[in-house]
Write a protein that holds these residues in place. Structure first.
Motif, mmCIF file in Angstrom:
data_model
loop_
_atom_site.group_PDB
_atom_site.id
_atom_site.type_symbol
_atom_site.label_atom_id
_atom_site.label_comp_id
_atom_site.label_asym_id
_atom_site.label_seq_id
_atom_site.Cartn_x
_atom_site.Cartn_y
_atom_site.Cartn_z
ATOM 1 N N ALA A 185 0.823 -1.267 -0.115
ATOM 2 C CA ALA A 185 -0.226 0.009 0.011
ATOM 3 C C ALA A 185 0.834 1.252 0.015
ATOM 4 O O ALA A 185 1.975 1.329 0.581
ATOM 5 C CB ALA A 185 -0.898 0.040 1.244
ATOM 6 N N ARG A 186 0.382 2.332 -0.626
ATOM 7 C CA ARG A 186 1.131 3.775 -0.640
ATOM 8 C C ARG A 186 0.128 4.601 -0.512
ATOM 9 O O ARG A 186 -0.905 4.694 -1.232
ATOM 10 C CB ARG A 186 2.053 3.739 -2.018
ATOM 11 C CG ARG A 186 2.812 5.054 -2.219
ATOM 12 C CD ARG A 186 3.961 4.808 -3.428
ATOM 13 N NE ARG A 186 3.139 5.199 -4.433
ATOM 14 C CZ ARG A 186 3.351 6.214 -5.077
ATOM 15 N NH1 ARG A 186 4.234 6.988 -4.909
ATOM 16 N NH2 ARG A 186 2.839 6.490 -6.323
ATOM 17 N N TYR A 187 0.704 5.458 0.322
ATOM 18 C CA TYR A 187 -0.011 6.888 0.454
ATOM 19 C C TYR A 187 0.822 7.777 -0.155
ATOM 20 O O TYR A 187 1.921 8.097 0.443
ATOM 21 C CB TYR A 187 -0.511 7.269 1.903
ATOM 22 C CG TYR A 187 -1.079 8.534 1.941
ATOM 23 C CD1 TYR A 187 -2.345 9.069 1.460
ATOM 24 C CD2 TYR A 187 -0.359 9.733 2.533
ATOM 25 C CE1 TYR A 187 -2.789 10.317 1.629
ATOM 26 C CE2 TYR A 187 -0.845 10.890 2.960
ATOM 27 C CZ TYR A 187 -2.011 11.036 2.406
ATOM 28 O OH TYR A 187 -2.760 12.445 2.685
ATOM 29 N N TYR A 188 0.377 9.084 -0.762
ATOM 30 C CA TYR A 188 1.096 10.060 -1.531
ATOM 31 C C TYR A 188 0.429 11.240 -1.130
ATOM 32 O O TYR A 188 -0.785 11.305 -1.642
ATOM 33 C CB TYR A 188 1.305 9.732 -3.003
ATOM 34 C CG TYR A 188 1.899 10.922 -3.536
ATOM 35 C CD1 TYR A 188 3.224 10.940 -3.829
ATOM 36 C CD2 TYR A 188 1.015 11.770 -4.449
ATOM 37 C CE1 TYR A 188 3.858 11.837 -4.755
ATOM 38 C CE2 TYR A 188 1.725 12.766 -5.292
ATOM 39 C CZ TYR A 188 3.096 12.582 -5.511
ATOM 40 O OH TYR A 188 3.716 13.731 -6.316
ATOM 41 N N TYR A 189 1.254 12.381 -0.734
ATOM 42 C CA TYR A 189 0.596 13.661 -0.563
ATOM 43 C C TYR A 189 1.557 14.673 -1.323
ATOM 44 O O TYR A 189 2.606 14.411 -0.834
ATOM 45 C CB TYR A 189 0.023 14.109 0.878
ATOM 46 C CG TYR A 189 -0.259 15.403 0.996
ATOM 47 C CD1 TYR A 189 -1.413 15.842 0.483
ATOM 48 C CD2 TYR A 189 0.552 16.619 1.363
ATOM 49 C CE1 TYR A 189 -2.086 17.141 0.690
ATOM 50 C CE2 TYR A 189 0.206 17.747 1.463
ATOM 51 C CZ TYR A 189 -1.109 18.131 0.937
ATOM 52 O OH TYR A 189 -1.482 19.512 1.197
ATOM 53 N N GLU A 190 1.047 15.756 -2.026
ATOM 54 C CA GLU A 190 1.837 16.783 -2.603
ATOM 55 C C GLU A 190 1.259 17.908 -2.605
ATOM 56 O O GLU A 190 0.091 18.198 -2.769
ATOM 57 C CB GLU A 190 2.478 16.155 -3.738
ATOM 58 C CG GLU A 190 3.660 17.224 -4.320
ATOM 59 C CD GLU A 190 3.945 17.002 -5.726
ATOM 60 O OE1 GLU A 190 5.325 16.849 -5.954
ATOM 61 O OE2 GLU A 190 3.406 17.058 -6.673
ATOM 62 N N ASP A 191 1.935 18.931 -2.427
ATOM 63 C CA ASP A 191 1.710 20.429 -2.345
ATOM 64 C C ASP A 191 2.845 21.052 -3.053
ATOM 65 O O ASP A 191 3.826 21.512 -2.450
ATOM 66 C CB ASP A 191 1.156 21.022 -0.877
ATOM 67 C CG ASP A 191 0.875 22.603 -0.957
ATOM 68 O OD1 ASP A 191 1.065 23.073 -2.279
ATOM 69 O OD2 ASP A 191 1.059 23.279 -0.080
ATOM 70 N N ARG A 192 2.364 21.599 -4.367
ATOM 71 C CA ARG A 192 3.445 22.122 -5.063
ATOM 72 C C ARG A 192 2.798 23.249 -5.923
ATOM 73 O O ARG A 192 1.564 23.483 -6.011
ATOM 74 C CB ARG A 192 3.875 21.290 -6.281
ATOM 75 C CG ARG A 192 2.811 20.948 -7.349
ATOM 76 C CD ARG A 192 3.589 20.416 -8.635
ATOM 77 N NE ARG A 192 4.605 19.331 -8.343
ATOM 78 C CZ ARG A 192 5.449 18.888 -9.184
ATOM 79 N NH1 ARG A 192 5.739 19.613 -10.148
ATOM 80 N NH2 ARG A 192 6.082 17.759 -8.888
ATOM 81 N N GLU A 224 -2.861 3.676 -2.966
ATOM 82 C CA GLU A 224 -2.730 2.673 -3.867
ATOM 83 C C GLU A 224 -2.644 1.445 -2.967
ATOM 84 O O GLU A 224 -2.071 1.328 -1.718
ATOM 85 C CB GLU A 224 -1.394 2.827 -4.641
ATOM 86 C CG GLU A 224 -1.366 4.015 -5.489
ATOM 87 C CD GLU A 224 0.225 4.161 -6.244
ATOM 88 O OE1 GLU A 224 0.473 4.758 -7.005
ATOM 89 O OE2 GLU A 224 1.250 3.336 -5.553
ATOM 90 N N VAL A 225 -3.396 0.509 -3.389
ATOM 91 C CA VAL A 225 -3.143 -0.936 -2.932
ATOM 92 C C VAL A 225 -2.725 -1.956 -3.974
ATOM 93 O O VAL A 225 -3.560 -1.866 -5.064
ATOM 94 C CB VAL A 225 -4.510 -1.603 -2.196
ATOM 95 C CG1 VAL A 225 -4.088 -3.035 -1.731
ATOM 96 C CG2 VAL A 225 -4.666 -0.653 -0.984
ATOM 97 N N LEU A 226 -1.779 -2.661 -4.019
ATOM 98 C CA LEU A 226 -1.400 -3.826 -4.918
ATOM 99 C C LEU A 226 -1.069 -5.109 -4.446
ATOM 100 O O LEU A 226 -0.495 -4.959 -3.091
ATOM 101 C CB LEU A 226 -0.481 -3.126 -5.882
ATOM 102 C CG LEU A 226 0.950 -2.903 -5.428
ATOM 103 C CD1 LEU A 226 1.689 -3.027 -6.707
ATOM 104 C CD2 LEU A 226 0.930 -1.368 -4.850
ATOM 105 N N GLY A 227 -1.221 -6.108 -4.852
ATOM 106 C CA GLY A 227 -0.854 -7.557 -4.445
ATOM 107 C C GLY A 227 -0.968 -8.423 -5.448
ATOM 108 O O GLY A 227 -1.508 -8.379 -6.345
#
Length: 753
Positions: A314-321, A349-352
């Motif tokens: 699993a992935r968590y992504y946050y961006e302020d640009r 995201e979740v993958l497996g």
């Protein structure tokens, strides 16, 4: 008596300094082929050699002593033999056996099966984490700058978003996978390539050419598969922190957990921060987008009964640009007083995969991603939400000489935004909901030196109907040094302008879609030849390819017909992308290694009898990496670089004073690394040695980003005025290279195993 003692001492001294020869032969257990290219290394002397085409090796100049000898070969475990005494010329043979601890030259992307790179009927380039470390970067997007035929392309001078061009084809033709799952597409084609912790990347596999048969839509020009580390083999702890003289900071952390003997987990964190506005070119705009980004990645690996495997991540992504005028701040967001492009991105995201129990080799693969974007481009808001669910059942079956693979993929895409892409005649938003079930079969037939790969895929798109994509690949292995491959296949891609083309959202050009856009279709063929040459203790690898892609329909932006518009329509003609590429790999008996490559391309589109080259497609590219190590001092030196030929640029008509084509330009870097025995590394160097930057007038009318002083006639055309003699409007899409000039960097890396 004294003479006798002196004579004996001389004999002892001569014996102590005697130089011996170690020879032998390396064979592969259960195989008729020789271990050509196997590495033989004496640890204490830090010297070695490479086996020749017969598997034989020879090392000269070995003093009398006791040594540790290591023998390594692609797709075989390394053999280590300790306490080998050499007091005379010695012959020693080795037999290498298959095993699980093999070198990292196994590829999966070309055929969805683990196979050695040399035996794959589909040519695959491998980029290891060690290669990425030769020029440390905050994201894999920038790390691919030094791969032959691959070019990260910035799409906007203001917000610095970009995509990956492959063999001259634009970013949307390149599919990006994470652990084999189609995680980066649509909205994330532009924003999702950042935030993958480099410390968690095991390797990157690149396939140039058609891959739609196995991977479906978007894999027209090729694909990039980012393979993360296996938690069970990852180090217990890793950290990588670096900064540059621009005061940006990148942090990569990795921690492994082992709850029990059958379960292991890997947690990775990436943090990037840049809050130092710089305007070296004096146009009033930030040269580099300010960013605050954090990404968490957690992967679990399970060893099941009967050697079955299961993984979930699993992935968590946050961006302020944001980028824009130097005096911009968030109080101006969305207004028309001070120009800025501000983008908030949240992504999950979740993958497996799970190997089903039972006698057959059945694997379930699955993934889900949710991408939300809240952004403004000046005073134009763009809010979008995308969700993609994917599942695929694979059946791997061997019948005689036939190695079969069956797949049943299913993909569901939900997309909604505030543009005309989803707004219907009733004035309301109607989200796109696309179902894409399919089935594919692949048959790999091996007969001695021959290998034939046949593939076919059928998908049903709920909007566009049936899609059929066949593929054929042939490989002939002359011997252990020479291999030739031929690949032919069909490509298919569905276009969504507002998730792929940043120019459709920024600047003042009006987007015109003249008709309903049909799917893009293409045929692709490439021939690949690989040769390995051993001369004494040196090794040379030669890898050449010729590629050709013919589009029967291609959707490209038309910047030329009207300088105030970007026009999209179906191709009334055809488009071609063709070229030749060459990679060279030099390994010398002393610790010097050189990797170099070049690609020459001819891309054109022919419509209504007129032939022209698309914008931002270069004629040639070149890359190189030179590495030299001083093992005893723990020092290594890396010199990396690239060079790009001229590109046609998107100017605002014939009166635009900006150059119509880019110059030949190059980015070059140098790095020095000091390695310590405890796993610590300190590195530093200089990026962009030549201090290359694009022209300072790249942004048209940077002094009037909202076109408040631009005069238009009744037909919407710009009128020349003393303030605007070249009839320009604000346009930041004229971009081909980053604005960052020469800068220093310093970093520290630590690995605890």
């Amino acid at each position: 008596m004294k003479l006798h003692i002196l004579f004996i001492c001389c004999l002892i001294s001569f014996a102590a300094q005697a130089q011996h020869i170690l020879t032998g032969k390396i064979t592969l257990e259960g195989q008729n082929e020789t271990a050509f290219g196997a590495s033989v290394y004496i640890s204490e002397l830090k010297t070695g050699t490479i086996a020749d085409t017969s598997g034989s090796y020879r090392i000269d100049g070995i003093p009398t002593g006791v040594y540790t000898i290591k023998v390594s070969y692609i797709s075989m475990p390394t053999v280590t033999e300790k306490n080998v005494r050499i007091s005379a010329n010695t012959s020693k043979d080795f037999t290498l056996k298959p095993g699980s601890n093999s070198l990292e030259e196994v590829v999966v992307t070309g055929t969805m099966k683990e196979v050695s790179k040399l035996d794959s009927p589909v040519p695959v380039d491998i980029i290891t984490a060690k290669f990425i470390y030769k020029n440390p970067v905050p994201s894999i997007f920038e790390g691919l700058s030094y791969v032959n035929g691959v070019r990260p392309q910035l799409n906007c001078n203001v917000c610095n978003t970009g995509d990956i061009h492959m063999n001259g084809l634009e970013g949307p033709y390149t599919m990006v996978l994470i652990d084999g799952m189609p995680m980066v597409s649509g909205l994330s084609t532009v924003y999702g390539l950042s935030g993958i912790p480099n410390s968690l990347i095991e390797r990157v596999e690149i396939v140039k050419g058609p891959a739609s048969t196995l991977y479906g839509s978007e894999a027209v020009g090729g694909l990039i598969n980012i393979i993360t580390k296996n938690p069970s083999k990852a180090p217990i702890f890793s950290a990588d922190v670096f900064s540059t003289t621009w005061r940006d900071v990148n942090v990569d952390l990795g921690v492994k957990f082992t709850p029990n003997e059958r379960t292991s987990s890997l947690l990775g964190v990436n943090y990037f921060n840049y809050q130092n506005p710089i305007d070296n070119n004096g146009d009033g705009f930030t040269d580099l987008t300010l960013q605050n980004r954090i990404s968490f990645f957690n992967k679990w690996s399970f060893n099941l009964k009967n050697n079955r495997q299961a993984n979930i991540a699993a992935r968590y992504y946050y961006e302020d640009r944001w980028g824009g005028e130097m005096r911009w701040n968030k109080t101006f967001r969305g207004g028309d007083q001070v120009y800025g492009e501000s983008i908030y991105t949240k992504r999950y995201e979740v993958l497996g995969n799970y190997q089903l129990p039972g006698p057959e080799k059945l694997t379930l693969q699955y993934s889900f991603s949710s991408h939300h974007q809240n952004s403004v481009y000046g005073k134009v808001p763009f809010n979008a939400d995308q969700k993609i669910a994917f599942a695929q059942l694979l059946w791997d079956k061997e019948i005689g000489k036939h190695n079969l693979l069956f797949g049943t993929p299913f993909r569901y895409t939900f997309y909604n935004d505030n543009t005309t892409a989803t707004r219907h005649l009733d004035g309301q938003d109607h989200p796109d909901k696309i179902l894409l079930p399919g089935i594919f079969v692949q048959d790999e037939i091996r007969a001695g030196a021959h290998a034939l790969l046949l593939g076919a895929r059928y998908d049903y798109n709920s909007r566009h109907g049936s899609i059929f994509t066949p593929r054929v690949a042939y490989k002939y292995k002359f011997n252990q040094t020479d291999v030739v491959r031929l690949n032919v296949g069909r490509g298919f891609r569905i276009v969504n302008l507002f998730t792929e083309d940043h120019a459709a959202l920024t600047g003042s050009r009006q987007v015109i879609v003249k008709e309903a856009l049909n799917p893009e279709q293409s045929w692709n063929a490439n021939i690949n030849f690989v040769k390995k040459i051993v001369t004494g203790n040196s090794f040379v690898g030669f890898d050449a390819s010729v590629f050709y892609t013919h589009f029967t329909n291609r959707i490209l932006p038309d910047y030329d017909t009207d300088p105030n518009q970007i026009i999209y329509n179906n191709l009334d003609g055809y488009a071609v992308s063709k070229g030749v590429s060459l990679n060279l790999d030099f390994n010398f008996p002393f610790p010097l290694k050189i990797i170099a490559g070049g690609t020459y391309m001819e891309n054109f589109q022919k419509e209504n009898g007129v032939r022209f080259r698309p914008v931002l497609t270069e004629k040639f590219t070149g890359v190189w990496s030179v590495s030299y190590e001083m093992p005893r001092a723990g020092l290594s030196f890396d010199y990396t670089g690239n060079i790009y030929g001229p590109m046609r640029l998107p100017v605002l008509g014939p009166e635009d004073p900006r150059a119509k084509t880019s110059p030949v330009w190059s980015l070059q870097n140098i790095q020095i690394t000091r390695k310590f025995d405890n796993g610590l590394e300190i590195y530093g160097g200089i990026k962009n040695l030549l201090n290359f930057t694009p022209p300072s007038n790249s942004i048209a009318r940077a002094n009037d980003p909202f076109d408040k002083n631009v005069k238009f006639d009744d037909q919407g055309q710009v009128i020349a005025t003393p303030d605007n003699p070249y009839r320009q409007t604000f346009d930041p899409s004229y971009v081909f290279a980053p604005n960052q000039g020469i800068r220093g960097f310093l970093g520290i890396r630590y690995t605890f195993r």
